[in-house]
Every structure is written in structure tokens, then in C-alpha cells.
Motif scaffolding. Structure first.
Motif, PDB file in Angstrom:
ATOM      1  N   LYS A  65      58.720  22.631  52.855  1.00 43.52           N
ATOM      2  CA  LYS A  65      59.206  23.972  52.568  1.00 43.52           C
ATOM      3  C   LYS A  65      58.031  24.806  52.075  1.00 43.52           C
ATOM      4  O   LYS A  65      57.240  24.361  51.239  1.00 43.52           O
ATOM      5  N   SER A  66      57.945  26.016  52.597  1.00 42.46           N
ATOM      6  CA  SER A  66      56.857  26.900  52.202  1.00 42.46           C
ATOM      7  C   SER A  66      57.144  27.522  50.840  1.00 42.46           C
ATOM      8  O   SER A  66      58.165  27.247  50.202  1.00 42.46           O
ATOM      9  N   HIS A  67      56.233  28.374  50.391  1.00 38.23           N
ATOM     10  CA  HIS A  67      56.410  29.071  49.113  1.00 38.23           C
ATOM     11  C   HIS A  67      57.657  29.960  49.128  1.00 38.23           C
ATOM     12  O   HIS A  67      58.274  30.179  48.076  1.00 38.23           O
ATOM     13  N   GLU A  80      50.662  29.362  49.666  1.00 37.35           N
ATOM     14  CA  GLU A  80      51.069  28.196  50.444  1.00 37.35           C
ATOM     15  C   GLU A  80      50.139  27.000  50.233  1.00 37.35           C
ATOM     16  O   GLU A  80      50.433  25.913  50.745  1.00 37.35           O
ATOM     17  N   ASN A 100      51.725  23.760  48.421  1.00 38.88           N
ATOM     18  CA  ASN A 100      52.734  23.087  49.245  1.00 38.88           C
ATOM     19  C   ASN A 100      52.092  22.323  50.404  1.00 38.88           C
ATOM     20  O   ASN A 100      52.457  21.179  50.685  1.00 38.88           O
TER      21      ASN A 100
END
Length: 586
Positions: free
Chosen positions: A338-340, A423, A426
Motif C-alpha cells: 500500500k502506498s502512502h 513513498e 513504504n
């Protein structure tokens, strides 16, 4: 105690019977056989040990072929073995599968007269008891019968290169009055055994007006049991399911669209342009009703009721079920990353094209102008570029970084630029768990940078507010005539050029400036000051140049103002005395 059988592996083995001749790695173990292609377009073929029924060793040219017959009637062929490999392969197959490796001699006489024999899904043409050729009936697209002739037409795969030669048609001639199989019986068996729809222009499933991003346009998809057709306004593609390597379902970050990817190896071609990935674009709100034109027995036996006579629902769901059932390929979708911003993709740029990169469990898939699939197994190293320690980047205005992916075996380097700095953590954590080699990694940098940037912005705002307070004029300030305030031309400071100036030289200059300033600037200063003390003598007026100069340094503004007020005090007294003399008597 029985010794464990160690698997054996062979490199540069070609998948037999496929157009394109892609090479890969072949492996035999007690669990079965597996073949994996080389390069970016990963393709695998596996056969479990429980399904292997017969294994043959056949000479083809300078090399040899291994042919595996399965219990469900299918075959898998692998080319490129050497004669000295026979002993190891024979021993391995005997120990792992309890099957004897059969050596088959093919007919090399060049005689075109023999006997047709149907074996499962294949038609074998034998000469004097030796096989001369073998035809997969799944490749037959149409058959016609005319007197003593039966014509077979074959599917043309658009994944073939323009230089590749492929068989398009074959005719069988039967002698009249023969005791063996006649043309009528041969034609009926072809129709029964061959896996195709006899009615021209009719597919098992038809998906109309599908929006495809690559190749761009809208196409009608016709799904047949062994291949699919894409009908566009100006072009038509035909793709065999055996050429499809992978399926992907990638949700767009906007939350309302889905991209369905069909990876083809070798890629389909249109002129000199190749398309290794087909990108089908669907809206999540679109609904679809589909009718499957296949007998109920076929749906139950071949597709295990994965397809229904009628299917309805969201377009993305219906297309996923149809492709999985008819191609027999696995579907890959993002899961853990999952991204920011809470989505499954990261926005980036590849060269001059913007797009998205999807970190999957075992690969990257990049949706740009030219889609790209990068398996983790093909990556030599990953590097985060333009990311340094928090101390050095706190003052930096850069809000993005680059992701550099280097492939193995001196492969190309892919640089994904303009990735948002949020990002980094992550992506770094995701790739670290996958045990990819990360060069020049800076763990936790972005979090420290963000805090340091916020602290610096807060300190800057405090300094600015103090400067503004220092720039405000103090009406209660009264300069002493005896105060000696140093200026830039005082002896205590370093002049730009020349020697030092004495106090006598400074006094006339200061006096002339103080006398000129109230007369010229006072009217303008009254309008500009606005919120000043309202004195008509102009003592509250201040040139705009003073304010702009004081904003650079809050310490130098006070000494200058004191000096100017001190020097202008005599002129204020003289001005007030003059006004009192000229005022009319009350």
C-alpha cells in the motif's frame, strides 16, 4: 535406507511445438517437470508427476526432444537436449516416475504415403510404422471435404515474427476403394476430435466494444476454446492461449477503473510494432451480460462449471472469470503493498512518460506508454537515487526521488523518476522483506527529513516575526545628542574603498541628509505609514528603501534609525520655531 533423488536441470531448452522458439531452464524432480523461460516475459510450464503417462526420446536434427504424454491426452515437448544427456534423463525418469524412457525413431524416407492414426488430441501420420509427422488437432481452425480430399486449415498466430514460417493448410488425398479409413470417416473424426467451433464467425464467448489501451482502440473479443480474436476497425489479431503467459488485474489509483493485463510471449505484432502486453480498460460501474455458446457437457467436463450458460455482473468480474477458465492461466493482483495514500500503485515517470508502477508479490508491473513486467528473480539490484541523510536534505527543495532497477546478466537499467518522497519508507520496507539487494539505502530518512523541514519552517517564521517587530518604529525613542552611533562610514567599520572618515566629515553629510529627508519624503511617508503617530513634522516617515534593507538583517536597522533621528533633531527644533514665528496671533 533409500537415498533421496536429486533433481537435475538443463539450460537453453526450447519449448517444443511453439512459435518463436523461446529458450529457458528445464528441471526434472520427483514432483514432476518444470520449464521456465528467460528474459523479462516470464513463462512457466509444469507437469505434475502424477499426470505423466509416457515419456519419449526423439531425435530432431542435431538435437533431441523429450515428449511427455499426460493422462488427460495432452502433450508437452521440450527441444535442445544432447545425446550424452540420455543416460542421466533415463535414470532420473525411472527413479522419479517409475517409467521407462522410450526411444522413438522417426521416418526419414521422405515418403508422403502412409496411415493416419488418431491418438488423443493429436493426429499422427506414420510411414512403415514410424511417425513421419504429428498434428495437434487444437491447431485446426477449419476442415472441408471434397470427393477424395480432406483439407485442414490451421490457426495463424499473430505472435509470430514476419520471418517465421508457419503451416497454414494441409490436404490429405485418399485412394478410392481402399480398405483403410476413407475420406468421410477421416473428416468426421477431425470434427469430433478437433477443438473448434465449426460455424464460421461464431465464438464460445463474445465481448463487444472492449476498450483496450495497448494496442489502442476498441475491439470485439471473440473467445474460442483454443484461441481468441480481437476484431478492430482496421486490424484483427488472433492469439493462441498457449502464447498467453500471465494474467494481471491492476486497480487504478482513482478507485473507479481497473486494468486487466494479458501478457503474450512471443508478443503480437502489427507491422514493426510488437505488443507483449494487452491492456484492457474497464470501469467498475459497468455491467456486462454474456452468453456462453458451448454445450452443457463441455462446460461441466472441460471447464468444471467455471463458466455458466449465461453470466452477468460487473465487467471486471465477468472478464476475469472467462479468461481464467478458458486460458487456464493464473491471475495475479496486488495484495500486501500500500502506498502512502492507501492505493496499490505509485505514480512515477519512465523517461518522458508518466504512469504507475505496481509492486506485486514477485514482480513489478509498470503501466506506461510501453507496459513492462519485471520479475524479482531477474533483478540484480535496486537503488533509491536522490535520497540522502536528513541532515543534508533538510534544506533541499527536492520532493521526489528515483528508483533505479538493474537487471541480471548485464541487462538494461530501468530508472523510474519523480516518485513522491512520502513513498520511500513504504517501498523500502516492501523490497527489504522480499530480500532484494538495495544499494545506497537510507532507512528512515524521509521521516527525519520531514520533521527537520517542519522545525526549520517554524524557526524561520519566528525569525521573520522578530524582524517585523524590529522594523516597527518606536515613537517613545528619543536620541541623545551626544550619542555617537556608528554607521557604515564610521571609523569602527570597514569601508568598501578608501581610508577612514573623521567625525567632522560625517557631520555635514548626516545633516544634509536629515534636512533633505523630511521635506521630500514626509508627504509620501504619511500616506504609506497609515498606522503611524500622525505627526505633521514627518518624523514618523521612513523611506521604503530602509524597510527593504532592514528585512535582510534585523540588527543593522536600529543603529541606522537612531543615527537618522539624532541627526534630524536640530532641524525639527528649527522647523517648529519657524512655524511659531509665522503663525498669526490668536
Amino acid at each position: 535406507m533409500a537415498t533421496e533423488v536429486q533433481p537435475i536441470q538443463f539450460n537453453n531448452i526450447t519449448l517444443g511445438g511453439s512459435i518463436g522458439g523461446s529458450q529457458g531452464t528445464f528441471k526434472i524432480s520427483t514432483n514432476g517437470i518444470a520449464w521456465k523461460s528467460k528474459g523479462e516475459g516470464l513463462r512457466t510450464v509444469t507437469v505434475p508427476a502424477s499426470e505423466i503417462q509416457n515419456v519419449q526420446w526423439i531425435r530432431i536434427g542435431r538435437f533431441f526432444q523429450l515428449k511427455f504424454d499426460t493422462i488427460n491426452g495432452s502433450q508437452s515437448k521440450f527441444d535442445g537436449f544432447r545425446e550424452q544427456d540420455h543416460a542421466n534423463i533415463s535414470s532420473m525418469i525411472k527413479d522419479s516416475f517409475k517409467i521407462k524412457l522410450e526411444t522413438v525413431e522417426v521416418s526419414t524416407k521422405g515418403v508422403n504415403w502412409g496411415n493416419p492414426i488418431f491418438q488423443g488430441q493429436f493426429l499422427s501420420f506414420t510411414v512403415e510404422g514410424k511417425p513421419a509427422l504429428e498434428i495437434p488437432l487444437a491447431m485446426v481452425s477449419q476442415t472441408t471435404h471434397l470427393k477424395n480430399e480432406v483439407t485442414l486449415e490451421f490457426h495463424q498466430d499473430d505472435t509470430a515474427t514476419p520471418e517465421t514460417e508457419s503451416l497454414t493448410e494441409m490436404k490429405f488425398f485418399f485412394q478410392s476403394g481402399g480398405d483403410d479409413m476413407g475420406p468421410e470417416t477421416f473428416h468426421k473424426k477431425i470434427i469430433e476430435k478437433a477443438d473448434f467451433i465449426a460455424q464460421a464467425g461464431t465464438g464460445a464467448v463474445t465481448l463487444p466494444n472492449v476498450h483496450i489501451l495497448t494496442p489502442r482502440g476498441r475491439f470485439d473479443l471473440e473467445m474460442y476454446p483454443q484461441f481468441m480474436k480481437l476484431h478492430g476497425k482496421t486490424r484483427t489479431f488472433k492469439i493462441l492461449y498457449s502464447s498467453i503467459s500471465r494474467l494481471f488485474q491492476l486497480p487504478k489509483p482513482d478507485g473507479s477503473h481497473v486494468t486487466f493485463v494479458v501478457s503474450v510471449e512471443p508478443p503480437i505484432r502489427h507491422g514493426s510494432t510488437s505488443y507483449p502486453h494487452l491492456l484492457l480498460h474497464f470501469d467498475k460501474s459497468d455491467q456486462m451480460d454474456v452468453t456462453v455458446n458451448l454445450p452443457k457437457e463441455v462446460l461441466e467436463k472441460k471447464y468444471n462449471n467455471k463458466l455458466k450458460p449465461t453470466m452477468s455482473g460487473p465487467s471486471e468480474v465477468i472478464v476475469k472469470k472467462i479468461f481464467k477458465a478458458m486460458t487456464g492461466k493464473k491471475l495475479t493482483a496486488p495484495s500486501t503493498f500500500k502506498s502512502h495514500y492507501g492505493v496499490k500503485a505509485v505514480r512515477c515517470s519512465l523517461k518522458a512518460n508518466e504512469g504507475f508502477v505496481y509492486p506485486l508479490e514477485k514482480s513489478f508491473f509498470c503501466i506506461h506508454k510501453s507496459p513492462m513486467h519485471i520479475p524479482f528473480s531477474a533483478i540484480a539490484s535496486v537503488e533509491f537515487s536522490r535520497v540522502s541523510s536528513g541532515a543534508s536534505t533538510a534544506n533541499s527543495t527536492t520532493r521526489t526521488f528515483d528508483l533505479v532497477i538493474t537487471l541480471k546478466n548485464n541487462g538494461p537499467v530501468h530508472v523510474f523518476t519523480n516518485i513522491q518522497r512520502q513513498e520511500y519508507s513504504n517501498l523500502f520496507n516492501f523490497l527489504s522483506v522480499r530480500k532484494l539487494r538495495i544499494n545506497g539505502s537510507v532507512s528512515g530518512t524521509i521521516i527525519e527529513e520531514r520533521k527537520s523541514v517542519e522545525d526549520e519552517e517554524m524557526n524561520t517564521s519566528i525569525v521573520k516575526s522578530q524582524l517585523d517587530e524590529d522594523e516597527e518604529e518606536d515613537d517613545d525613542f528619543v536620541a541623545d545628542e551626544g550619542d555617537d552611533i556608528p554607521e557604515e562610514f564610521d571609523s569602527g567599520s570597514e569601508p568598501d574603498s578608501g581610508g577612514e572618515l573623521s567625525g567632522e566629515e560625517i557631520a555635514p553629510m548626516t545633516k544634509r541628509r536629515s534636512e533633505w529627508r523630511p521635506e521630500t519624503i514626509a508627504p509620501t511617508g504619511e500616506k504609506a505609514s497609515g498606522s503611524g503617530s500622525g505627526s505633521s513634522s514627518g518624523s514618523s516617515a521612513k523611506p521604503s528603501s530602509d524597510k527593504s534593507g532592514s528585512s535582510a538583517s534585523g540588527e543593522s536597522s536600529r543603529p541606522k534609525d537612531k543615527a537618522r533621528k539624532a541627526s534630524s533633531s536640530p532641524s525639527r527644533e528649527a522647523s517648529s520655531q519657524k512655524k511659531q514665528k509665522t503663525a498669526p496671533p490668536s
